[in-house]
Scaffold this motif. Structure first.
Motif, PDB file in Angstrom:
ATOM      1  N   GLY A 293       0.827  -1.191   0.000  1.00  0.00           N
ATOM      2  CA  GLY A 293       0.000   0.000   0.000  1.00  0.00           C
ATOM      3  C   GLY A 293       0.857   1.233   0.000  1.00  0.00           C
ATOM      4  N   VAL A 294       0.258   2.372   0.388  1.00  0.00           N
ATOM      5  CA  VAL A 294       0.990   3.624   0.393  1.00  0.00           C
ATOM      6  C   VAL A 294       1.865   3.679   1.634  1.00  0.00           C
ATOM      7  CG1 VAL A 294       0.779   6.120   0.450  1.00  0.00           C
ATOM      8  CG2 VAL A 294      -0.855   4.775  -0.851  1.00  0.00           C
ATOM      9  N   SER A 295       3.148   4.008   1.476  1.00  0.00           N
ATOM     10  CA  SER A 295       4.077   4.074   2.595  1.00  0.00           C
ATOM     11  C   SER A 295       4.473   5.512   2.855  1.00  0.00           C
ATOM     12  CB  SER A 295       5.323   3.236   2.286  1.00  0.00           C
ATOM     13  OG  SER A 295       6.032   3.809   1.213  1.00  0.00           O
ATOM     14  N   GLU A 296       5.013   5.743   4.060  1.00  0.00           N
ATOM     15  CA  GLU A 296       5.472   7.084   4.402  1.00  0.00           C
ATOM     16  C   GLU A 296       6.602   7.511   3.481  1.00  0.00           C
ATOM     17  OE1 GLU A 296       6.512   7.192   8.471  1.00  0.00           O
ATOM     18  OE2 GLU A 296       4.521   6.619   9.204  1.00  0.00           O
ATOM     19  N   GLU A 297       7.533   6.590   3.207  1.00  0.00           N
ATOM     20  CA  GLU A 297       8.663   6.916   2.341  1.00  0.00           C
ATOM     21  C   GLU A 297       8.195   7.246   0.934  1.00  0.00           C
ATOM     22  OE1 GLU A 297      12.737   4.793   0.663  1.00  0.00           O
ATOM     23  OE2 GLU A 297      11.601   3.888   2.298  1.00  0.00           O
ATOM     24  N   GLY A 298       7.236   6.441   0.431  1.00  0.00           N
ATOM     25  CA  GLY A 298       6.716   6.711  -0.904  1.00  0.00           C
ATOM     26  C   GLY A 298       5.965   8.018  -0.975  1.00  0.00           C
ATOM     27  N   THR A 299       5.194   8.331   0.089  1.00  0.00           N
ATOM     28  CA  THR A 299       4.445   9.586   0.116  1.00  0.00           C
ATOM     29  C   THR A 299       5.387  10.780   0.130  1.00  0.00           C
ATOM     30  OG1 THR A 299       2.642   8.498   1.314  1.00  0.00           O
ATOM     31  CG2 THR A 299       2.708  10.906   1.382  1.00  0.00           C
TER      32      THR A 299
ATOM     33  N   VAL B 274       3.740   8.813 -10.472  1.00  0.00           N
ATOM     34  CA  VAL B 274       3.329   9.185  -9.114  1.00  0.00           C
ATOM     35  C   VAL B 274       2.745   7.974  -8.390  1.00  0.00           C
ATOM     36  CG1 VAL B 274       1.724  10.599  -7.766  1.00  0.00           C
ATOM     37  CG2 VAL B 274       2.945  11.603  -9.697  1.00  0.00           C
ATOM     38  N   ILE B 275       1.938   7.182  -9.095  1.00  0.00           N
ATOM     39  CA  ILE B 275       1.357   5.979  -8.492  1.00  0.00           C
ATOM     40  C   ILE B 275       2.448   4.996  -8.082  1.00  0.00           C
ATOM     41  CG2 ILE B 275      -0.069   3.949  -8.976  1.00  0.00           C
ATOM     42  CD1 ILE B 275      -1.787   5.722 -10.782  1.00  0.00           C
ATOM     43  N   LEU B 276       3.446   4.800  -8.945  1.00  0.00           N
ATOM     44  CA  LEU B 276       4.539   3.880  -8.617  1.00  0.00           C
ATOM     45  C   LEU B 276       5.306   4.347  -7.388  1.00  0.00           C
ATOM     46  CD1 LEU B 276       5.963   3.101 -12.182  1.00  0.00           C
ATOM     47  CD2 LEU B 276       4.590   1.594 -10.738  1.00  0.00           C
ATOM     48  N   LEU B 277       5.563   5.666  -7.312  1.00  0.00           N
ATOM     49  CA  LEU B 277       6.312   6.205  -6.178  1.00  0.00           C
ATOM     50  C   LEU B 277       5.509   6.117  -4.890  1.00  0.00           C
ATOM     51  CD1 LEU B 277       7.861   9.350  -7.893  1.00  0.00           C
ATOM     52  CD2 LEU B 277       9.094   7.319  -7.130  1.00  0.00           C
ATOM     53  N   ALA B 278       4.201   6.290  -4.982  1.00  0.00           N
ATOM     54  CA  ALA B 278       3.360   6.277  -3.784  1.00  0.00           C
ATOM     55  C   ALA B 278       3.093   4.866  -3.284  1.00  0.00           C
ATOM     56  CB  ALA B 278       2.046   6.993  -4.067  1.00  0.00           C
ATOM     57  N   GLU B 279       2.730   3.965  -4.187  1.00  0.00           N
ATOM     58  CA  GLU B 279       2.382   2.601  -3.792  1.00  0.00           C
ATOM     59  C   GLU B 279       3.608   1.749  -3.483  1.00  0.00           C
ATOM     60  OE1 GLU B 279      -1.891   1.770  -5.966  1.00  0.00           O
ATOM     61  OE2 GLU B 279      -0.091   0.751  -6.686  1.00  0.00           O
ATOM     62  N   ARG B 280       4.718   2.034  -4.166  1.00  0.00           N
ATOM     63  CA  ARG B 280       5.952   1.268  -4.010  1.00  0.00           C
ATOM     64  C   ARG B 280       5.747  -0.209  -4.359  1.00  0.00           C
ATOM     65  NH1 ARG B 280      10.083   3.759  -1.923  1.00  0.00           N
ATOM     66  NH2 ARG B 280      11.096   1.831  -1.290  1.00  0.00           N
ATOM     67  N   SER B 281       4.824  -0.494  -5.266  1.00  0.00           N
ATOM     68  CA  SER B 281       4.704  -1.861  -5.765  1.00  0.00           C
ATOM     69  C   SER B 281       5.893  -2.215  -6.643  1.00  0.00           C
ATOM     70  CB  SER B 281       3.400  -2.029  -6.557  1.00  0.00           C
ATOM     71  OG  SER B 281       3.330  -1.071  -7.607  1.00  0.00           O
ATOM     72  N   ILE B 282       6.536  -1.191  -7.224  1.00  0.00           N
ATOM     73  CA  ILE B 282       7.787  -1.344  -7.961  1.00  0.00           C
ATOM     74  C   ILE B 282       8.735  -0.269  -7.464  1.00  0.00           C
ATOM     75  CG2 ILE B 282       8.900  -1.200 -10.226  1.00  0.00           C
ATOM     76  CD1 ILE B 282       6.302  -2.150 -11.475  1.00  0.00           C
TER      77      ILE B 282
ATOM     78  N   THR C 288      10.819  -9.535  -6.631  1.00  0.00           N
ATOM     79  CA  THR C 288      11.314  -9.064  -5.333  1.00  0.00           C
ATOM     80  C   THR C 288      10.267  -8.225  -4.605  1.00  0.00           C
ATOM     81  OG1 THR C 288      12.385  -7.239  -6.535  1.00  0.00           O
ATOM     82  CG2 THR C 288      13.746  -9.127  -5.962  1.00  0.00           C
ATOM     83  N   LEU C 289       8.993  -8.433  -4.896  1.00  0.00           N
ATOM     84  CA  LEU C 289       7.942  -7.627  -4.288  1.00  0.00           C
ATOM     85  C   LEU C 289       7.896  -7.823  -2.773  1.00  0.00           C
ATOM     86  CD1 LEU C 289       5.521  -5.738  -4.597  1.00  0.00           C
ATOM     87  CD2 LEU C 289       4.086  -7.747  -5.003  1.00  0.00           C
ATOM     88  N   SER C 290       7.759  -9.054  -2.332  1.00  0.00           N
ATOM     89  CA  SER C 290       7.728  -9.333  -0.895  1.00  0.00           C
ATOM     90  C   SER C 290       8.633 -10.502  -0.511  1.00  0.00           C
ATOM     91  CB  SER C 290       6.290  -9.632  -0.444  1.00  0.00           C
ATOM     92  OG  SER C 290       5.773 -10.749  -1.140  1.00  0.00           O
TER      93      SER C 290
END
Length: 234
Positions: free
Chosen positions: A6-12, A69-77, A126-128
């Motif tokens: 999900g959205v992380s502090e670092e990504g936000t 922006v979505i990639l940076l916020a979600e950090r799925s990649i 390397t997702l999880s």
């Protein structure tokens, strides 16, 4: 706190920093135009005609920007992730505003539009969990002792040093082919970027075990029957 799901502090924070950077650039450009006596309103008015022509291009750019922006916020990649995109394994180096820069196994850089990563199916090794599975199919001759084949494959799989020692190999009889009985040895390993090297180690181990056990690796064969023509003397 890092949360890949999900959205992380670092990504936000990273997203806010980049959006602020772009806002500052836009504000600076506006001030610069006004300083030299160019009205921003007139620029927009004059550009209204041009906007119609470049609208489709801007739409594509905006789509990629929002995807970034979505990639940076979600950090799925994220950077240093190992992905499979369009059948090619790549290592992510940098996620930009419009595109992501990655490197393939041939050490060639790929520039991938962000929208492609968001809208298409992407395998993230390397997702999880970096654990992945390696399969090595091999065909043996029909006259082989199948119990001996299974044992040799198991020994070969267990001898691979860079496999996940916490999970046992799986040995399967897959199919009865035209020229061979098809088996498969599979193991789990870490570091998917070096999957080809690990599979090479597994194949070499299978070759050694088969040679030691006198198991024949099958190859395509064709039986030809010659018939005498009618009336030919015996």
């Amino acid at each position: 706190a890092l949360s890949r799901g999900g959205v992380s502090e670092e990504g936000t924070l990273s997203t806010i920093e980049r959006l602020t950077h772009y806002a500052v650039l836009l504000l600076g450009l506006t001030i610069a135009l006004q300083t030299v006596g160019i009205s921003v309103a007139s620029v927009f008015a004059a550009g209204a005609f041009v906007a119609v022509g470049v609208g489709f291009a801007l739409q594509n750019i905006l789509q990629n920007f929002v995807s970034g922006v979505i990639l940076l916020a979600e950090r799925s990649i994220t950077e240093q992730d190992v992905l499979e995109v369009d059948g090619e394994m790549i290592l992510v180096e940098r996620i930009g505003a419009r595109a992501t820069v990655a490197r393939n196994r041939d050490d060639q850089q790929r520039i991938i539009p962000n929208s492609s990563l968001v809208q298409s199916t992407v395998v993230n090794y390397t997702l999880s969990d970096e654990r992945y599975r390696i399969r090595a199919p091999v065909g043996v001759a029909y006259g082989s002792d199948m119990d001996m084949v299974a044992a040799a494959l198991d020994r070969a799989a267990r001898s691979v040093d860079d496999r996940d020692q916490g999970r046992d190999p799986i040995i399967l009889l897959l199919d009865f082919g035209d020229s061979s009985v098809v088996w498969e040895a599979s193991i789990w390993a870490f570091d998917p970027w070096h999957a080809k090297t690990t599979k090479s180690h597994l194949n070499k181990a299978i070759w050694r075990e088969f040679k030691a056990s006198s198991v024949t690796i099958a190859f395509p064969q064709l039986d030809v029957h010659l018939m005498r023509e009618a009336g030919e003397a015996v």
